[in-house]
Design an enzyme around this catalytic site. Sequence first.
Site, PDB file in Angstrom:
ATOM      1  N   ARG A 191       1.125  -1.163   0.159  1.00 17.71           N
ATOM      2  CA  ARG A 191       1.000   0.471  -0.341  1.00 17.71           C
ATOM      3  C   ARG A 191       0.798   1.421   0.041  1.00 17.71           C
ATOM      4  O   ARG A 191       0.155   2.683  -0.586  1.00 17.71           O
ATOM      5  CB  ARG A 191      -0.856   0.002   1.413  1.00 17.71           C
ATOM      6  CG  ARG A 191      -1.856  -1.172   1.352  1.00 17.71           C
ATOM      7  CD  ARG A 191      -2.925  -1.145   2.585  1.00 17.71           C
ATOM      8  NE  ARG A 191      -3.652   0.027   3.211  1.00 17.71           N
ATOM      9  CZ  ARG A 191      -4.747  -0.030   2.704  1.00 17.71           C
ATOM     10  NH1 ARG A 191      -5.406  -1.142   2.162  1.00 17.71           N
ATOM     11  NH2 ARG A 191      -5.281   0.671   3.087  1.00 17.71           N
ATOM     12  N   TRP A 247       1.105   6.451   5.035  1.00 13.74           N
ATOM     13  CA  TRP A 247       1.440   7.383   4.124  1.00 13.74           C
ATOM     14  C   TRP A 247       0.943   8.459   4.595  1.00 13.74           C
ATOM     15  O   TRP A 247      -0.499   9.236   3.802  1.00 13.74           O
ATOM     16  CB  TRP A 247       0.584   6.339   3.215  1.00 13.74           C
ATOM     17  CG  TRP A 247       0.821   6.842   1.153  1.00 13.74           C
ATOM     18  CD1 TRP A 247      -0.344   8.446   1.442  1.00 13.74           C
ATOM     19  CD2 TRP A 247       1.485   7.394   0.323  1.00 13.74           C
ATOM     20  NE1 TRP A 247      -0.462   8.604  -0.381  1.00 13.74           N
ATOM     21  CE2 TRP A 247       0.909   7.687  -0.558  1.00 13.74           C
ATOM     22  CE3 TRP A 247       3.048   5.717   0.087  1.00 13.74           C
ATOM     23  CZ2 TRP A 247       1.503   8.390  -1.569  1.00 13.74           C
ATOM     24  CZ3 TRP A 247       3.384   6.280  -0.865  1.00 13.74           C
ATOM     25  CH2 TRP A 247       2.978   7.265  -2.009  1.00 13.74           C
ATOM     26  N   ASN A 250      -6.384   5.119   9.228  1.00 14.63           N
ATOM     27  CA  ASN A 250      -6.035   5.689   7.625  1.00 14.63           C
ATOM     28  C   ASN A 250      -7.552   6.700   7.363  1.00 14.63           C
ATOM     29  O   ASN A 250      -8.423   6.774   8.222  1.00 14.63           O
ATOM     30  CB  ASN A 250      -5.824   4.289   7.043  1.00 14.63           C
ATOM     31  CG  ASN A 250      -6.394   4.333   5.700  1.00 14.63           C
ATOM     32  OD1 ASN A 250      -5.716   4.861   5.198  1.00 14.63           O
ATOM     33  ND2 ASN A 250      -7.007   3.326   4.710  1.00 14.63           N
ATOM     34  N   GLY A 251      -6.925   7.894   6.621  1.00 11.21           N
ATOM     35  CA  GLY A 251      -7.857   8.635   7.081  1.00 11.21           C
ATOM     36  C   GLY A 251      -7.901   9.591   6.399  1.00 11.21           C
ATOM     37  O   GLY A 251      -6.376  10.281   6.988  1.00 11.21           O
ATOM     38  N   LYS A 263      -2.061   6.546 -23.083  1.00 12.44           N
ATOM     39  CA  LYS A 263      -2.669   5.312 -21.388  1.00 12.44           C
ATOM     40  C   LYS A 263      -2.911   3.954 -22.870  1.00 12.44           C
ATOM     41  O   LYS A 263      -2.012   3.158 -22.759  1.00 12.44           O
ATOM     42  CB  LYS A 263      -4.349   5.539 -21.157  1.00 12.44           C
ATOM     43  CG  LYS A 263      -4.527   6.386 -19.817  1.00 12.44           C
ATOM     44  CD  LYS A 263      -3.738   5.881 -18.514  1.00 12.44           C
ATOM     45  CE  LYS A 263      -2.542   6.507 -18.293  1.00 12.44           C
ATOM     46  NZ  LYS A 263      -2.013   7.209 -18.428  1.00 12.44           N
TER      47      LYS A 263
HETATM   48  C1  AGP Z   1       1.806   8.293 -17.026  1.00 10.90           C
HETATM   49  O1  AGP Z   1       1.037   7.231 -16.420  1.00 10.90           O
HETATM   50  C2  AGP Z   1       2.891   7.633 -17.512  1.00 10.90           C
HETATM   51  N1  AGP Z   1       3.616   6.489 -16.747  1.00 10.90           N
HETATM   52  C3  AGP Z   1       3.626   9.136 -17.889  1.00 10.90           C
HETATM   53  O2  AGP Z   1       3.963   9.881 -18.875  1.00 10.90           O
HETATM   54  C4  AGP Z   1       4.182  10.005 -16.223  1.00 10.90           C
HETATM   55  O3  AGP Z   1       3.535  10.604 -16.290  1.00 10.90           O
HETATM   56  C5  AGP Z   1       5.020  10.607 -15.955  1.00 10.90           C
HETATM   57  O4  AGP Z   1       6.722  10.259 -16.001  1.00 10.90           O
HETATM   58  C6  AGP Z   1       5.707  11.828 -15.258  1.00 10.90           C
HETATM   59  O5  AGP Z   1       5.512  11.179 -13.897  1.00 10.90           O
HETATM   60  P1  AGP Z   1       5.383  12.096 -12.493  1.00 10.90           P
HETATM   61  O6  AGP Z   1       3.835  12.926 -12.664  1.00 10.90           O
HETATM   62  O7  AGP Z   1       5.410  11.503 -11.379  1.00 10.90           O
HETATM   63  O8  AGP Z   1       6.710  13.243 -13.063  1.00 10.90           O
END
Ligand code: AGP
Length: 608
Positions: free
Chosen positions: A27, A75, A101-102, A486
């Site tokens: 987690r 966290w 938690n929360g 994505k």
């Molecule tokens: C996001 O799906 C990617 N893995 C990648 O583009 C990421 O957003 C980018 O490397 C920036 O990362 P950060 O937000 O930790 O700076």
Amino acid sequence: MCGIVGYVGERPVVDVLLPGLSHLEYRGYDSAGIALNMGSSMDVMKRAGRIAELESLVESEGPFDAISGIGHTRWATHGAPNTVNAHPHVDPSGDVVVVHNGIVENWVELKRKLEEEGHRFVSDTDTEVVAHMIGELADLPLVEAVRQVMNQADGALALAVMRRSEPELIVGARRGSPLVVGRGDNENFLASDIPAFLEHTREMVIIDDERIVEVRPSSVRIIDLEGNEIEPEHRKVEWDFEAAEKGGFPTFMLKEIHEQPHAVLDTLAGRITETGRVVLNELEMDDKLLRAVDKVFVLACGTSYHAAMMAKYAIERWTRLPVEIDIASEFRYRDPVVDARTLVIGISQSGETIDTLEAVRYAKAQGANVIGVSNVVDSALARESDAVLYTRAGLEIGVAATKTFTTQLVVMQLLGLYLAQVRGTLDPGAVELLVRDLMKLPDQIADVLSQSDSIAELTGEWGSVDDYFFLGRSGDFPVAMEGALKLKEIAYVRAEGYAAGEMKHGPIALIEDGVVVIGVATDSHVRAKTLSNMEEMKARGGTIVLVAEEGDDVGEVAEHVIRVPSGPDLLCTVTAVVPLQLLSYHVATARGLDDDKPRNLAKTVTVE
Ligand code: AGP
């Protein structure tokens, strides 16, 4: 998201708590601790860092003849990830210990009231306030004390509480954040997540929201927040350990997509008021400086850059400040115009992306004031910024950003509204309307998630498709860009995100039979134009899919319309991206790919 584990029974308590915490390491956490109740005494041991460091401390202090105990992995959402802020937290007597938690949304007011009554606190956490509140009710049965405190504390929280004088009792409470009981033979377990006790029992008691549970070695009693007895609901866990870590989802990415309602709820917690205003108490940048700002830069990479794109629209629209956005790796090589009246916002979920860090460092050297937006407390970006806003999405294990993106969008909308409040560019009524719509987002995301199966069916028709366009205008444009990224990064498919109006300036030459064109058309003031662009794509053979708001007339251009709840422009970006996340997940799964660990990618890019 923090991890909770509790045990009461005849086993050596330490031998249940520490392995239980280790089973919750996935987690994500930055500190850990346990409390052991011997009846004659209560021992609290906690450490910043890994569980191994806590184990060494416990070994050096042991052995313990404990009857019960609670443990926690933290966290950090606010308050540095150090030993003082680690859980458990205690009341002034040391007899009451709490893990949590929360987020207690009204913890600042509750703390102030206790301080006025003479309480002194050692940590910067909301949890310590809860411990003091329960400690104040020492003359009540513990379950009643916890019930009364739950009715005073606002926000999503799960608690585990012990009182020294009642060593055979752990009281748990749940609102929003998960909590579950594991049933044993003359022993019982309490945890935020099944993996914590799965090696000991598969017998489980569900703790619903707004419930309080008394856990004793041979009994589990549940009441609601009014004190009414609730019949426990027993279940048997069928999952194996790995499935339990993923909450029953096949991958962490899909679990994290489905965590977005809760993540956005946490992002909003304590930052909007009943009267419809934005409050950013944690933003250490005074209003005078924010009023003097005459230009804003938003710097980021990848998915975070798409959040920056949306932020540009929001901040310019609500504050009338000029906003430039830059891919962080380009920013410092173009000799940008930056000075002391420039506000730079660096967005990075990891807070460790070197491109973004170097861009922010360059801007600071030019005299700019920097706000960091990150998901990791005390990350490099957080430490190097003048002020920080955390997204509070909880650890994101999937390499592809999902819940960290939607929470970035919400943080940037909160910041845009806050700047508009400070600079007086939006009247309070307009802010209130937008805040009310922000509060609807968690439920609206949940609505969209319920369409996952139909989106899976839709993508099933595209098994062999290797050519996608994602198109949008205005606020829909960053959503289209994110949908394309994505699909690229987890399904390894060529997908172009493009401004819908720009297609006719060249890329339309690529449209032909078999190309899937996904149009995002939620932004009301450009929807008609986006729809006409989609007609142009259809006329050239494109297979058209639309993401559109419920009730909007989108004509007959699309073969399939994915509906999202209606809402104000820009806020809709948060719900409109969710179908695209699901779409990329289902295409990748149909191709037998590992969406948690896509090839060639790292969760944090620490090279330029
Ligand atoms: C996001 O799906 C990617 N893995 C990648 O583009 C990421 O957003 C980018 O490397 C920036 O990362 P950060 O937000 O930790 O700076």
